[in-house]
Design an enzyme around this catalytic site. Structure first.
Site, PDB file in Angstrom:
ATOM      1  N   LYS A 138       0.840  -1.196   0.000  1.00  0.00           N
ATOM      2  CA  LYS A 138       0.000   0.000   0.000  1.00  0.00           C
ATOM      3  C   LYS A 138       0.878   1.251   0.000  1.00  0.00           C
ATOM      4  CE  LYS A 138      -4.019  -1.964   2.318  1.00  0.00           C
ATOM      5  NZ  LYS A 138      -4.881  -1.810   3.494  1.00  0.00           N
ATOM      6  N   HIS A 141       2.487   6.728   3.023  1.00  0.00           N
ATOM      7  CA  HIS A 141       2.007   8.114   2.948  1.00  0.00           C
ATOM      8  C   HIS A 141       2.750   9.027   3.916  1.00  0.00           C
ATOM      9  CE1 HIS A 141      -0.267   7.107   6.504  1.00  0.00           C
ATOM     10  NE2 HIS A 141      -0.873   6.132   5.856  1.00  0.00           N
ATOM     11  N   HIS A 144       3.232   7.973   7.459  1.00  0.00           N
ATOM     12  CA  HIS A 144       4.320   7.030   7.745  1.00  0.00           C
ATOM     13  C   HIS A 144       5.666   7.760   7.811  1.00  0.00           C
ATOM     14  CE1 HIS A 144       1.391   4.033   5.873  1.00  0.00           C
ATOM     15  NE2 HIS A 144       1.508   3.665   7.136  1.00  0.00           N
TER      16      HIS A 144
HETATM   17  N1  ARG Z   1       0.380  -0.171   9.701  1.00  0.00           N
HETATM   18  C1  ARG Z   1      -0.449   0.761  10.414  1.00  0.00           C
HETATM   19  C2  ARG Z   1      -0.931   1.853   9.481  1.00  0.00           C
HETATM   20  O1  ARG Z   1      -0.316   2.122   8.487  1.00  0.00           O
HETATM   21  C3  ARG Z   1       0.271   1.413  11.567  1.00  0.00           C
HETATM   22  C4  ARG Z   1       0.638   0.473  12.669  1.00  0.00           C
HETATM   23  C5  ARG Z   1       0.744   1.163  13.980  1.00  0.00           C
HETATM   24  N2  ARG Z   1       1.137   0.288  15.026  1.00  0.00           N
HETATM   25  C6  ARG Z   1       0.351  -0.556  15.679  1.00  0.00           C
HETATM   26  N3  ARG Z   1       0.907  -1.317  16.595  1.00  0.00           N
HETATM   27  N4  ARG Z   1      -0.910  -0.654  15.425  1.00  0.00           N
HETATM   28  O2  ARG Z   1      -1.929   2.482   9.754  1.00  0.00           O
END
Ligand code: ARG
Length: 578
Positions: A138, A141, A144
């Protein structure tokens, strides 16, 4: 460092007030430098001393301050004592100030400020910082990107304070997207493209298969089947998934490196699909799991104050959700690292998710839920690269490099740089990071490339420029002078302002380490650079007697050292030329 001055003032106060000096140290702070007037070096807020006793009126505090000041005496350290509104001001013996600050900066180097009495007795903790955490296939963005630089800063400052830090990247590497990807790759994937440019290719496949699945039921169905095969542990499906994951991580590592960021562990949601089942069992055994009519299962968190709080932890087909996997991950990390603190860095949109996560851990009986902390940040609008909205981290980095190179091309020294690309990247990243860290992390802001790269004003370019300029000063005059210097040569107001500002570095580090906001360090470094610019203009080295030149050079060396360590904490690599 404050170089023990605070301790010495606290010593005298402690005798007068009959309180242990340790309790007084944090009430004594360095006075921020002012452009308008000369200021004292330290101040004691009488208010904070009286904090524990009952409410005092303003005039009462004023009287107390005066009375206390009268009992204090000047000594070899303190040369002047005066009072301000509710405060007592201390001026340090000028020669002692100069000598001590410069010696300390030179002696402690990159540890200057971190060995201060403000941090003494600080227990060393095990800290887990989870940040960046993009989703495979994905978009990477802007959220991140922010998580990456903020998390890196938090990990840096914790580490600098001597804590044992584990940096975790928790990838979105599981879920329906892999069903789509599995099917998509069979339909329009290319082996060579996967090898040479995995992130880009997987994203393309993902976008395309999404389109197809919307129009064509059979594609959607086959994606679902692929995901089911994954969930059931089908080896063929899993081995394709594993390759997607491995190749993606390889590329991530390479790109994070350009940012100066690394991780101790690449974890991910995929690790926790089995452990999620155990979590569901545990919830059930504690009577916390409620089945709904739809066949899903929820945890009711309303007794903790929020009436609308139902958190879904199981789909109707028995599979886990984001929240379930996070529960399993937290428990697993506790087992593995027995952390004292765990910090999650994500945008503020996930606030509720983390509140619920911590609440669930708590009612499951895990007291250590209190050691978990979510650091939320605001939304950045309008960051675009030549390819449009941010989709890949690499595009942002390339954009920064290109724009900075164009900016630098107008300056003549650029042509003499050994590696202009690398310099442009470092300066550009500094610009990006400073722009991002200037305000409260929680604030949203509108992104503008022009603002980021302004060389005048409070930007990262200015910090890099200051660092490079100070470095060249050392190169030009460095070897000719002794490290022994005459402190009497540094008594101009411009020198004193710089020294007073250096005196405050530990307090700024302390604040940022407490609230995890980088903005204190950012504004400190910008002020330091402004003060250095003023000093540079007035305090020349060339054509001055050797002792004056040597002393000034030491002052500039100290500034560069503190500037560099502050920048490094923020995740910026200082450049020596630009
Ligand atoms: N991969 C998730 C996202 O892009 C963020 C993860 C954040 N960390 C967690 N332990 N939930 O939204």
């Amino acid at each position: 460092m404050a170089c023990g001055f605070r301790r010495s003032i606290a010593g005298q106060l402690s005798r007068v007030l009959d309180l242990p000096p340790e309790n007084l140290i944090k009430s004594i702070s360095a006075v921020p430098v002012s452009r308008k007037e000369e200021v004292a070096d330290f101040q004691l807020s009488v208010d904070s001393l009286l904090e524990n006793t009952n409410n005092h009126s303003r005039s009462d505090i004023q009287v107390q301050a005066k009375r206390l000041a009268e009992k204090l005496k000047c000594d070899t350290v303190v040369s002047e004592i005066s009072t301000g509104p509710g405060t007592i001001h201390f001026k340090i013996n000028r020669e002692l100030l100069t000598k001590t600050v410069l010696r300390q900066v030179i002696k402690d180097g990159s540890k200057y400020g971190l060995k201060s009495e403000l941090f003494s007795g600080l227990p060393q903790k095990k800290v887990v910082v989870e940040f960046s955490s993009p989703n495979v296939a994905k978009k990477f963005h802007v959220g991140h990107l922010r998580s990456t630089i903020i998390g890196n800063f938090i990990a840096n400052i914790k580490e600098a304070l001597g804590h044992q830090v584990t940096r975790i990247n928790y990838l979105g590497d599981w879920g329906m997207q892999f069903g789509l990807l599995g099917t998509g790759f069979q339909l329009f994937g290319y082996e060579e493209k996967l090898q040479s440019n995995p992130l880009q290719h997987l994203f393309e496949v993902y976008v395309q298969v999404n389109k197809e699945a919307a129009d064509d039921q059979s594609v959607a169905k086959s994606a679902q089947e692929f995901f089911q095969r994954l969930e059931l542990g089908d080896t063929q499906a899993l081995s394709l998934w594993q390759r997607f994951r491995d190749l993606s991580i390889e590329e991530y590592i390479r790109i994070y490196k350009r940012l100066g960021v690394y991780f101790d562990e690449y974890s991910g949601e995929s690790f926790y699909r089995e452990k999620s089942r155990e979590v569901l069992k545990l919830l059930d055994s504690k009577g916390l799991l409620q089945k709904t009519e739809k066949g899903t299962a929820v945890v009711d968190l309303s007794r903790n104050g929020d009436p609308s709080s139902l958190c879904t932890v199981m789909r109707s087909d028995g599979t886990s959700l984001y929240a379930t996997r996070d529960l399993a991950a937290a428990i697993d990390r506790m087992d593995k690292y027995s952390f004292d603190t765990m910090i999650y860095v994500t945008d503020k949109g996930q606030r509720k998710h983390f509140q619920q996560l911590f609440q669930m851990l708590k009612i499951m009986g895990f007291d250590w839920a209190e050691r978990c902390r979510h650091v939320p940040f605001g939304v950045v609008q309008g960051m675009k690269t030549r390819r449009g909205d941010v989709t890949f981290l690499e595009d942002v980095l390339n954009e920064i490099r290109l724009r900075m190179l164009q900016n630098m091309a107008s300056v003549k020294t650029t042509r003499e740089l050994e590696n202009p690309q690398e310099t442009a990247e470092k300066v550009g990243l500094a610009a990006l990071i400073i722009q991002d860290f200037r305000g409260l992390l929680l604030s949203d802001y509108q992104f503008s490339w022009d603002r980021v790269f302004q060389s005048r004003g409070d930007t990262g370019v200015f910090l890099q420029y200051t660092h490079a300029r100070l470095h060249s000063l050392e190169e030009t005059f460095g070897c000719g002078y002794l490290s022994e210097f005459n402190t009497a040569c540094l008594q101009e107001p411009q020198s004193i302002s710089v020294l007073q500002h250096l005196l405050r570095f530990d307090e700024v580090l302390y604040r940022s380490s407490q609230d995890l906001q980088p903005k204190h360090i950012v504004s400190y470094l910008l002020t330091l650079s402004h003060l250095a610019a003023v000093a540079h203009k007035t305090l020349h080295i060339k054509d001055n007697p050797p002792d004056v030149a040597a002393a000034r050079l030491q002052l500039f060396k100290a500034v560069r050292s503190v500037l560099a360590s502050g920048m490094q904490l923020l995740g910026i690599t200082p450049v020596c030329r630009m």
